[in-house]
Structures are given as structure tokens and as C-alpha cells.
Design a protein around this motif. Sequence first.
Motif, PDB file in Angstrom:
ATOM      1  N   GLY A  80       4.040  21.706 -22.892  1.00 26.76           N
ATOM      2  CA  GLY A  80       4.059  22.907 -23.718  1.00 26.76           C
ATOM      3  C   GLY A  80       4.029  22.567 -25.199  1.00 26.76           C
ATOM      4  N   LEU A 123      -2.948  22.749 -20.287  1.00 19.19           N
ATOM      5  CA  LEU A 123      -2.946  23.966 -19.472  1.00 19.19           C
ATOM      6  C   LEU A 123      -2.917  23.621 -17.990  1.00 19.19           C
ATOM      7  CD1 LEU A 123      -5.576  26.089 -21.443  1.00 19.19           C
ATOM      8  CD2 LEU A 123      -3.112  26.547 -21.274  1.00 19.19           C
ATOM      9  N   HIS A 124      -3.711  22.633 -17.608  1.00 22.20           N
ATOM     10  CA  HIS A 124      -3.747  22.210 -16.207  1.00 22.20           C
ATOM     11  C   HIS A 124      -2.372  21.734 -15.742  1.00 22.20           C
ATOM     12  CE1 HIS A 124      -4.772  20.064 -12.570  1.00 22.20           C
ATOM     13  NE2 HIS A 124      -4.485  18.907 -13.125  1.00 22.20           N
ATOM     14  N   LEU A 137       0.443  22.477 -16.976  1.00 19.45           N
ATOM     15  CA  LEU A 137       1.406  23.591 -17.032  1.00 19.45           C
ATOM     16  C   LEU A 137       1.166  24.596 -15.898  1.00 19.45           C
ATOM     17  CD1 LEU A 137       1.402  24.184 -20.892  1.00 19.45           C
ATOM     18  CD2 LEU A 137       3.380  23.450 -19.520  1.00 19.45           C
ATOM     19  N   ARG A 138       0.344  24.191 -14.937  1.00 24.22           N
ATOM     20  CA  ARG A 138      -0.019  25.039 -13.798  1.00 24.22           C
ATOM     21  C   ARG A 138      -0.758  26.296 -14.239  1.00 24.22           C
ATOM     22  NH1 ARG A 138       5.314  24.535  -9.785  1.00 24.22           N
ATOM     23  NH2 ARG A 138       5.303  22.245  -9.733  1.00 24.22           N
ATOM     24  N   ARG A 139      -1.561  26.101 -15.261  1.00 25.90           N
ATOM     25  CA  ARG A 139      -2.418  27.174 -15.762  1.00 25.90           C
ATOM     26  C   ARG A 139      -3.878  26.721 -15.644  1.00 25.90           C
ATOM     27  NH1 ARG A 139       0.514  28.055 -21.480  1.00 25.90           N
ATOM     28  NH2 ARG A 139      -1.300  29.381 -21.904  1.00 25.90           N
ATOM     29  N   SER A 140      -4.173  26.146 -14.468  1.00 26.14           N
ATOM     30  CA  SER A 140      -5.503  25.574 -14.247  1.00 26.14           C
ATOM     31  C   SER A 140      -6.605  26.616 -14.325  1.00 26.14           C
ATOM     32  CB  SER A 140      -5.548  24.864 -12.895  1.00 26.14           C
ATOM     33  OG  SER A 140      -4.652  23.774 -12.874  1.00 26.14           O
ATOM     34  N   ARG A 141      -6.311  27.823 -13.872  1.00 27.34           N
ATOM     35  CA  ARG A 141      -7.338  28.866 -13.931  1.00 27.34           C
ATOM     36  C   ARG A 141      -7.685  29.191 -15.384  1.00 27.34           C
ATOM     37  NH1 ARG A 141      -9.139  30.978  -9.649  1.00 27.34           N
ATOM     38  NH2 ARG A 141      -7.268  30.505  -8.414  1.00 27.34           N
ATOM     39  N   GLU A 142      -6.683  29.183 -16.228  1.00 25.87           N
ATOM     40  CA  GLU A 142      -6.929  29.414 -17.654  1.00 25.87           C
ATOM     41  C   GLU A 142      -7.775  28.273 -18.244  1.00 25.87           C
ATOM     42  OE1 GLU A 142      -4.298  30.138 -21.732  1.00 25.87           O
ATOM     43  OE2 GLU A 142      -3.331  30.230 -19.761  1.00 25.87           O
ATOM     44  N   ALA A 143      -7.478  27.044 -17.808  1.00 28.15           N
ATOM     45  CA  ALA A 143      -8.264  25.895 -18.273  1.00 28.15           C
ATOM     46  C   ALA A 143      -9.718  26.026 -17.840  1.00 28.15           C
ATOM     47  CB  ALA A 143      -7.657  24.603 -17.736  1.00 28.15           C
ATOM     48  N   ALA A 174      -8.601  20.543 -11.818  1.00 24.94           N
ATOM     49  CA  ALA A 174      -8.153  21.933 -11.856  1.00 24.94           C
ATOM     50  C   ALA A 174      -8.464  22.649 -10.541  1.00 24.94           C
ATOM     51  CB  ALA A 174      -8.809  22.660 -13.025  1.00 24.94           C
ATOM     52  N   LEU A 213      -5.849  24.256  -7.708  1.00 24.54           N
ATOM     53  CA  LEU A 213      -5.944  25.650  -7.262  1.00 24.54           C
ATOM     54  C   LEU A 213      -6.209  25.756  -5.758  1.00 24.54           C
ATOM     55  CD1 LEU A 213      -8.021  27.065 -10.252  1.00 24.54           C
ATOM     56  CD2 LEU A 213      -5.628  27.604  -9.710  1.00 24.54           C
TER      57      LEU A 213
END
Length: 283
Positions: free
Chosen positions: A143, A169-170, A172-178, A205, A209
Motif C-alpha cells: 500500500g 495492485l496485484h 494488494l489483491r486488486r488484480s482486476r484493477e491492475a 493477475a 483471479l
Amino acid sequence: SLLLDTAYQYELQKDYPRALEAYENAYALSPGGETRRRLLLALCNLGAERLNRGLTAELEPLVARGEKLAPKDAGVLALKRNLALAQERSKLEKRMGEAERAAAAGKHEDALKLLREVEARDPMFPELRAALASSLFELKRYGESLTYYRAEDELGRGFYPALGVLYCLHHLRRSREALALLPATQARFPGAEEARALTKLQVQALRALGEPRAAAEVLRAKAEAEPGERSFQVLLGNLYFELKDYDRAEACYGRLGGRRDALLTYNLGVVQLKRGNLQEALR
């Protein structure tokens, strides 16, 4: 008068050390107001030249001489301020070098501590935010790392901050955002090396997912486009192995020739075991 004329000629040639010497000699003979004024000007010119060349140590005696002549002179005060700034910059550069060496040795906590010292004294110091982003990333403080990578990316600092944003982002478990940011990043950085790095991020990523088949399809297309790119064959073979598609996994590994690391050799052994080839697996 002759010494002053000589000093002036040296100044025109930008030979400031000789100009200063001539002015000093003139001042010793006639320590008057005009001679002192021109001597101070020569001091400041030489000081500015030494400062531009990064010769901070040579600036110190010039400042001392100027303070002795006229401590409240505007030029001398400016030279003194510039010396203080140069000395501070030198200290911060030393800290940055120590942090770089600590990071190279894997001592990321030590590196971060040194970088924080620099940040407290000059948050806009060159290369500082990139170094902070990297150290925080290595410490899995994704972060915080993302904040610095984004700041660097917004300033257009090149490919690595943009890649850092995606990897943060990946992680941080925000792979879809990446993945959503990926097309724009690919458009900004169309080079071959950048494309390979972004493909690897895309594969990671998609796997995160729960879409290993989509990841394998991306890699397959890339591996076919660049058959000589070893890393694509390794990743694709590993993906097929995870999908229990052992024939395709073996084919990928086979394209690597004899250049196999321990994991690939192990995977090939498991492939043979799954087929019931015990002796080949043991080998």
C-alpha cells in the motif's frame, strides 16, 4: 592599477583563480573600497564556478575569506547559503548511496531507515521516491509502495513506476484493477522488453483471479510470437503443469533443451510419474 587590469583580463577569460590571486595582491597593496568590491566579486564568481562543478570543499575557504572581508555582503551571504545547501546535498547523497548498498545486500529495513532520513530532510530529493517505492515493495508493504510508485508515474518517470503500480495492485489483491489499467500501460510503453514484463504481470493477475486457462492462452500467443523467449516457455510449461495438461507441459519444457532448473526437472519427473514411467521419473 596594473594588478586590477590584469585581474580583469583574467576574469574576461573566465580564469577566476588567477583573477582572484591578482585581486588579492592588489588588495594587499591598496585595501580600499573599490579594490575590496572587485575582490569580493571575484570571490563570488570563483565560488559560483566551483559550486557548478560540485567542488564543495574548494568553496569553504572562499566563503571564509569573504566573511572576513565583508560578512554582510549580499554576494558573500549568497555564497554561504549555497555552500550550506551543497553540504546538505552531499550528506543526503551519501545517505542515498548507503541505502542503495543496503538494498543490494537485501537489508531492506536498513535501506528504508536511511531513505526515511533523507525524506525527512528533503522529500523531493532526486530518486528518493523511486527508492522508497522499491524498498517498501521488497518489504511487502504494498500500500505504501503504491503511493510512491503512483507519484513517480504521474510525473512520467518511465516504465518501472508504471509497472510498480500494477504489481502493487496485484499484490494488494486488486488484480482486476491492475488488468483494467493494463491496456493503457501497454499503449504508453510499446517496446519489446516492456511488453514482455507486462505479459508476465497479466499472467500473474489472471492466475490470482482463478483464470489459469486464460493466462495460458495469453502466454501461448506470446510464446508463439517469440519462440526464442525462454521465460515464456517456462511459464507456459508451468501453467500447463498446474492444469494437468502434461503433454503440453512436457513439450514446453522440451523446447528449453538442457537448460533446466530444479523446478523444471522436478515437474518433468512428475509428468513421467503420472504416465507410469517410474524409471524415467526416478532418473
